[in-house]
Design a protein around this motif. Structure first.
Motif, PDB file in Angstrom:
ATOM      1  N   HIS A 722      -8.426  10.082   5.780  1.00 54.75           N
ATOM      2  CA  HIS A 722      -6.931   9.456   5.316  1.00 54.75           C
ATOM      3  C   HIS A 722      -5.871   9.152   6.135  1.00 54.75           C
ATOM      4  CE1 HIS A 722      -8.681  11.056   1.367  1.00 54.75           C
ATOM      5  NE2 HIS A 722      -8.785  12.323   2.062  1.00 54.75           N
ATOM      6  N   GLN A 723      -6.460   8.601   7.262  1.00 55.47           N
ATOM      7  CA  GLN A 723      -5.605   8.202   8.364  1.00 55.47           C
ATOM      8  C   GLN A 723      -5.847   6.467   8.765  1.00 55.47           C
ATOM      9  OE1 GLN A 723      -5.609  10.898  11.787  1.00 55.47           O
ATOM     10  NE2 GLN A 723      -3.694  11.775  10.776  1.00 55.47           N
ATOM     11  N   TYR A 724      -4.944   5.652   8.906  1.00 55.44           N
ATOM     12  CA  TYR A 724      -5.414   4.345   9.230  1.00 55.44           C
ATOM     13  C   TYR A 724      -4.403   3.782  10.234  1.00 55.44           C
ATOM     14  CZ  TYR A 724      -7.778   5.037   4.947  1.00 55.44           C
ATOM     15  OH  TYR A 724      -8.615   5.494   3.705  1.00 55.44           O
ATOM     16  N   LEU A 725      -4.847   2.967  11.115  1.00 52.63           N
ATOM     17  CA  LEU A 725      -4.073   2.438  12.146  1.00 52.63           C
ATOM     18  C   LEU A 725      -3.408   0.945  11.748  1.00 52.63           C
ATOM     19  CD1 LEU A 725      -6.257   2.975  15.404  1.00 52.63           C
ATOM     20  CD2 LEU A 725      -4.183   4.246  14.444  1.00 52.63           C
ATOM     21  N   GLY A 726      -2.334   0.649  12.104  1.00 51.41           N
ATOM     22  CA  GLY A 726      -1.874  -0.794  11.863  1.00 51.41           C
ATOM     23  C   GLY A 726      -1.185  -1.223  13.150  1.00 51.41           C
ATOM     24  N   LEU A 795       7.803  -2.828  12.630  1.00 54.70           N
ATOM     25  CA  LEU A 795       7.427  -1.483  12.031  1.00 54.70           C
ATOM     26  C   LEU A 795       6.898  -1.623  10.707  1.00 54.70           C
ATOM     27  CD1 LEU A 795       7.170   1.385  12.535  1.00 54.70           C
ATOM     28  CD2 LEU A 795       9.589   1.728  11.999  1.00 54.70           C
ATOM     29  N   LYS A 796       7.852  -2.503   9.907  1.00 52.64           N
ATOM     30  CA  LYS A 796       7.356  -2.547   8.445  1.00 52.64           C
ATOM     31  C   LYS A 796       6.001  -3.434   8.503  1.00 52.64           C
ATOM     32  CE  LYS A 796      10.282  -4.145   5.857  1.00 52.64           C
ATOM     33  NZ  LYS A 796      11.375  -4.971   5.004  1.00 52.64           N
ATOM     34  N   ALA A 797       5.638  -4.386   9.447  1.00 51.19           N
ATOM     35  CA  ALA A 797       4.644  -5.198   9.318  1.00 51.19           C
ATOM     36  C   ALA A 797       3.364  -4.450   9.739  1.00 51.19           C
ATOM     37  CB  ALA A 797       4.698  -6.325  10.266  1.00 51.19           C
ATOM     38  N   ALA A 798       3.458  -3.323  10.786  1.00 46.86           N
ATOM     39  CA  ALA A 798       2.506  -2.523  11.349  1.00 46.86           C
ATOM     40  C   ALA A 798       2.027  -1.585  10.101  1.00 46.86           C
ATOM     41  CB  ALA A 798       3.041  -1.875  12.507  1.00 46.86           C
ATOM     42  N   VAL A 799       2.725  -1.007   9.360  1.00 45.29           N
ATOM     43  CA  VAL A 799       2.556  -0.058   8.332  1.00 45.29           C
ATOM     44  C   VAL A 799       1.982  -0.908   7.158  1.00 45.29           C
ATOM     45  CG1 VAL A 799       3.505   1.513   6.599  1.00 45.29           C
ATOM     46  CG2 VAL A 799       4.515   1.554   8.924  1.00 45.29           C
ATOM     47  N   GLN A 800       2.499  -2.011   6.775  1.00 46.93           N
ATOM     48  CA  GLN A 800       1.752  -2.802   5.821  1.00 46.93           C
ATOM     49  C   GLN A 800       0.154  -3.393   6.426  1.00 46.93           C
ATOM     50  OE1 GLN A 800       3.430  -7.070   5.484  1.00 46.93           O
ATOM     51  NE2 GLN A 800       2.666  -7.055   3.495  1.00 46.93           N
ATOM     52  N   ASP A 801       0.136  -3.399   7.477  1.00 45.32           N
ATOM     53  CA  ASP A 801      -1.058  -3.710   8.120  1.00 45.32           C
ATOM     54  C   ASP A 801      -2.221  -2.378   7.807  1.00 45.32           C
ATOM     55  OD1 ASP A 801      -3.189  -5.196   9.800  1.00 45.32           O
ATOM     56  OD2 ASP A 801      -2.916  -3.602  11.210  1.00 45.32           O
ATOM     57  N   ALA A 802      -1.577  -1.417   8.245  1.00 45.77           N
ATOM     58  CA  ALA A 802      -2.550   0.014   8.048  1.00 45.77           C
ATOM     59  C   ALA A 802      -2.700   0.187   6.575  1.00 45.77           C
ATOM     60  CB  ALA A 802      -1.442   1.031   8.454  1.00 45.77           C
ATOM     61  N   LEU A 803      -1.770  -0.171   5.646  1.00 46.20           N
ATOM     62  CA  LEU A 803      -2.292   0.063   4.240  1.00 46.20           C
ATOM     63  C   LEU A 803      -3.253  -0.955   3.786  1.00 46.20           C
ATOM     64  CD1 LEU A 803       1.728   0.439   2.946  1.00 46.20           C
ATOM     65  CD2 LEU A 803      -0.183   2.044   2.932  1.00 46.20           C
ATOM     66  N   MET A 806      -6.444   0.710   4.703  1.00 43.92           N
ATOM     67  CA  MET A 806      -6.672   1.513   3.725  1.00 43.92           C
ATOM     68  C   MET A 806      -7.499   0.885   2.530  1.00 43.92           C
ATOM     69  SD  MET A 806      -4.320   3.910   1.486  1.00 43.92           S
ATOM     70  CE  MET A 806      -3.750   2.523   0.727  1.00 43.92           C
ATOM     71  N   LYS A 807      -6.812  -0.083   1.886  1.00 41.03           N
ATOM     72  CA  LYS A 807      -7.108  -0.608   0.762  1.00 41.03           C
ATOM     73  C   LYS A 807      -8.644  -1.515   1.037  1.00 41.03           C
ATOM     74  CE  LYS A 807      -2.609  -1.749  -1.161  1.00 41.03           C
ATOM     75  NZ  LYS A 807      -1.580  -2.498  -1.410  1.00 41.03           N
ATOM     76  N   ALA A 808      -8.740  -2.094   1.948  1.00 37.14           N
ATOM     77  CA  ALA A 808      -9.981  -2.648   2.489  1.00 37.14           C
ATOM     78  C   ALA A 808     -11.277  -1.691   2.401  1.00 37.14           C
ATOM     79  CB  ALA A 808      -9.959  -3.200   3.883  1.00 37.14           C
ATOM     80  N   GLU A 809     -10.825  -0.537   3.187  1.00 37.10           N
ATOM     81  CA  GLU A 809     -11.890   0.652   3.043  1.00 37.10           C
ATOM     82  C   GLU A 809     -12.252   1.120   1.896  1.00 37.10           C
ATOM     83  OE1 GLU A 809     -11.639   5.103   4.676  1.00 37.10           O
ATOM     84  OE2 GLU A 809     -11.858   3.616   6.388  1.00 37.10           O
TER      85      GLU A 809
END
Length: 811
Positions: A722-726, A795-803, A806-809
């Motif tokens: 349940h952890q993802y990098l962005g 910061l917003k773009a990095a969190v969006q990338d992490a999300l 998550m969705k891709a996984e």
């Protein structure tokens, strides 16, 4: 080996004498050191009778018999003591015992910098005609805080200082041996033909590159990239840590000067410089670059340029930016380009940095690696290498073909600001790592300095911002034309409590109109903005429309009377009262006879408080002075001769000497960076008569030793369930990396910032507040933090990338 140490003072007590005595005792197994005093030598007098004083003759003979000389100098008033200067004048008047004599300079002083200025001056004196000493390059031993450096037995207390002293002395012994061998060869070998240089052993090299570029800003990145494209193996270094490299290019508005008509641009820039002058050949090379800038960006940066003048035609103030001096002929030919439709977002810098990263097989990069000295051939003065401190180790790096100075200006060197600009402290707007090292290196190499008083400012009025602690980057509104600061019951006073400029004059990079000419006004130590409650409300209403101006009113001081306000901010109460009364009279009559501020902008201050004051500071955008360069970006000596293998690019020695227009410096970084890099990469031959040292490496080898590159260092971040990098690169720093934690329903539970290189002075609030807001609101799309827009977006773009990960996984 027999050495002598000269105590560079006639003082009875001297820490430099202690230092020589320590060397005499501690290194007795390696050499003999005789200590010579100068107390008995009278002050130099060229009208002295035919023979030198006996004390001078005796010292000269001692020097002649020694294998080498160590000068230990204190620092008095930023220079060597007059007694020492007098001694050297004696030794270069009738007798010349220091000629071709190996010399080392050391020094101790009460201050932290350890006689650095005195040593630099002494190095220049020993290198002058008539003295002609062979001064050990680099290995600068500076003992600061001398009062606490020795113990009760006059022994140096710090082991690291002892180790560095040993290293410097070892290099000096090698230096002596090298020059002794060269002298022996020249005396015993057959005569050498004029075109057959004398070969001797060069200094020990930790590594050898084809080209060394000093400074990883816009100019340095460009020089390194083009040198690599010419086939060179390049070392690119910067004093800043990773994420803070980029110099002023990172913080600039990303506007690039360009043009369409060479003749019109020439006329425009000649008027900008007038009544001063730029070398015609240097100016022509720059103007040719402006005309070709659009194709440059297309060909070398692989982007389609965005034209400010052509594509923002309906925007207010565009003409004022693109044609900063519209009254000058040729201004209409000037344009500003960007790499996309956006400004002040480090977009150009990121492209230039990426071009270096794309060539990591040819370019090694060292961060946090300040250059200490250039290394020159002792005879020809050709630059053959540099001394760089990396991880607290001094490395001697050879450069076979060239060294490029791209270290920027001296915005953060207080002594240079006082010496060259004759101003008090000026607050930096750009990087805090431009310390003027390029000026020091140029002087060491014997370069001619040029246009050292030329500098630019930026901010409100003529480049003013709310006063911050010294050393912090100054903040200002993106829109320098903020009517609330000059329309109404508001004025600016100088140190004496009187007005000193026309508040509604729209500045041109800090320059305002001054009796027929545009100049940056003389800086005040604490200029102050004065206004009343009515104006306070006006500023408060407009503040959020001022393009992210950092809370101006938060810096305001208030008082019920002008006298109380003056006392709180350090102004003369009576003088301020008189100034406000005069201003109120001008506002009532709608005529400002002092500075001719426009009548509609004048409104009297209220007769009753409260009153407000914001203490301001003059900003410093960048300096332009540096070594004189030619059209090939080669550095020149005072006699106009080229200093071999030494090049210069960017703000250090830029071709702007008077009035400046937007986009000029970034354009010059691209133009001069390319010229310097390509010329430095050209393979040089050892063709100068008398050459002793060259930087050589095994055929086909990249370097003599692999010291690594900071580009090869990668950080791996782990994740659990349940952890993802962005990741994001839209901020002002390099890559920003986050790790998010979600629950079983994919709701945000935690946002961690794992890596960021944003500017601490403006980003801390965003990095502290936004992650919790994202968790609370369960979205990356939260409001940005005022004053930290770029960091917020990253910061917003990095969190969006992490999300997205998550969705891709899940899919």
């Amino acid at each position: 080996m027999k050495l002598i140490g000269i105590v560079g003072t006639n003082a009875q007590h001297s820490y430099n004498r202690w230092l020589l005595q320590y060397i005499q005792q501690h290194f007795a197994a390696q050499f003999t050191l005789d200590i010579c005093e100068i107390k008995a030598i009278p002050m130099f007098n060229e009208n002295h009778p035919a023979a030198d004083p006996d004390a001078v003759t005796q010292l000269a003979q001692t020097i002649e018999e020694a294998d080498g000389v160590i000068f230990a100098t204190p620092e008095h008033n930023h220079s060597i003591p007059s007694a020492l200067k007098s001694v050297i004048e004696w030794l270069s008047y009738r007798s010349h015992p220091l000629a071709n004599k190996p010399v080392m300079i050391i020094g101790a002083s009460y201050h932290p910098q350890g006689s650095s200025r005195a040593q630099l001056q002494l190095r220049q004196i020993l290198d002058s005609p008539g003295v002609n000493a062979l001064v050990l390059p680099g290995n600068e031993f500076l003992m600061g805080n001398a009062k606490t450096a020795f113990d009760a037995h006059r022994q140096i207390k710090d082991p690291a200082t002892i180790d560095f002293l040993q290293q410097c002395l070892t290099e000096f012994l090698k230096f002596i041996q090298t020059n002794t061998q060269a002298d022996t060869t020249s005396q015993t070998a057959a005569p050498v033909a004029h075109n057959e240089p004398l070969e001797t052993a060069s200094p020990h090299w930790d590594a050898v590159y084809d080209v060394v570029v000093l400074g990883f800003g816009g100019a340095g990145a460009t020089a390194a990239r083009f040198a690599a494209d010419e086939g060179a193996r390049v070392l690119l270094t910067d004093a800043a840590p990773q994420g803070h490299e980029g110099g002023n290019t990172r913080y600039a508005h990303q506007l690039i000067g360009s043009g369409t008509d060479l003749a019109q641009l020439r006329a425009y820039h000649q008027q900008l410089a007038a009544p001063l002058h730029v070398d015609p050949a240097v100016l022509e090379a720059f103007l040719e670059g402006l005309v070709g800038m659009r194709s440059y960006l297309q060909k070398y940066l692989n982007i389609e340029p965005f034209s400010i003048k052509q594509q923002w035609t309906g925007s207010t103030g565009v003409k004022a930016i693109a044609q900063e001096y519209p009254e000058f002929a040729g201004s209409q030919s000037y344009d500003l380009l960007t790499v996309h439709e956006g400004v002040a977002d480090a977009a150009l810098w990121k492209i230039l940095r990426q071009k270096v990263l794309d060539r990591k097989k040819q370019i090694d990069v060292w961060y946090n690696a300040p250059v200490r000295h250039l290394i020159q051939d002792p005879v020809t003065k050709t630059v053959i290498g540099v001394q760089i401190e990396r991880e607290h180790v001094i490395r001697q790096i050879g450069a076979q073909n060239g060294v490029v100075l791209a270290t920027g200006g001296f915005e953060n060197n207080q002594q240079m600001i006082e010496d060259y600009l004759q101003e008090p402290y000026l607050a930096p707007v750009g990087t805090t790592y431009n310390q003027g090292i390029g000026i020091k290196l140029a002087l060491e190499a014997g370069a001619n300095l040029s246009h050292m008083r030329s500098y630019e400012s930026l901010g409100q009025f003529h480049g003013l911002s709310p006063r911050l602690p010294q050393g912090q980057r100054s903040q200002h509104a993106t829109n320098i034309n903020w009517p609330a600061l000059y329309t109404g019951s508001i004025l600016v006073v100088g140190d004496d409590g009187t007005r000193y400029f026309k508040e509604d004059e729209i500045n041109r990079h800090g320059h305002i109109f001054n009796h027929g000419f545009w100049r940056v006004p003389l800086a005040q130590q604490h200029p102050t903005l004065i206004f009343d409650q009515v104006q306070y409300e006006q500023i408060h209403q407009e503040q959020h429309n001022a393009n992210g101006f950092p809370e101006l009113l938060a810096a305001a001081t208030s008082a019920s009377t002008l006298a109380q306000l003056a006392q709180q901010v350090g102004l003369d109460p009576q003088r301020l009262q008189t100034t406000v009364e005069q201003f109120n009279h001008y506002a009532a009559t709608k005529v400002d006879p002092e500075f001719h501020r426009a009548a509609p902008t004048l409104r009297p201050l209220s007769q009753q408080g409260p009153y407000y004051a914001v203490v301001l500071r003059q900003n410093l955008l960048n300096t332009q002075g540096g070594a004189q360069r030619n059209a090939r970006c080669e550095v020149l000596a005072p006699n106009g001769q080229v200093i071999g293998h030494l090049y210069e690019a960017g703000e250090l020695g830029a071709p702007f000497v008077n009035q400046y227009v937007a986009g000029g410096n970034l354009a010059d970084c691209l133009i001069s960076g390319k010229i310097a890099g390509q010329n430095a990469a050209q393979v040089k031959t050892n063709s100068q008569p008398g050459t002793r040292w060259m930087a050589t490496k095994p055929a086909g080898a990249a370097t003599t030793k692999d010291l690594g590159s900071d580009l090869d260092q990668a950080t791996d971040f782990t994740t659990q369930a349940h952890q993802y990098l962005g990741r994001s690169t839209v901020g002002m720093g390099d890559e920003l990396i986050v790790r998010i934690t979600v629950d079983a329903k994919q709701n945000l539970q935690r946002v961690e910032v794992l890596q960021q290189n944003e500017s601490a002075d403006v980003s801390q609030e965003a990095l502290r507040v936004l992650p919790q807001q994202m968790v609370t609101q369960n979205t990356y799309d939260v409001d940005v933090i005022s004053g930290a827009t770029a960091t917020s977006k990253a910061l917003k773009a990095a969190v969006q990338d992490a999300l997205k990960q998550m969705k891709a996984e899940v899919k």
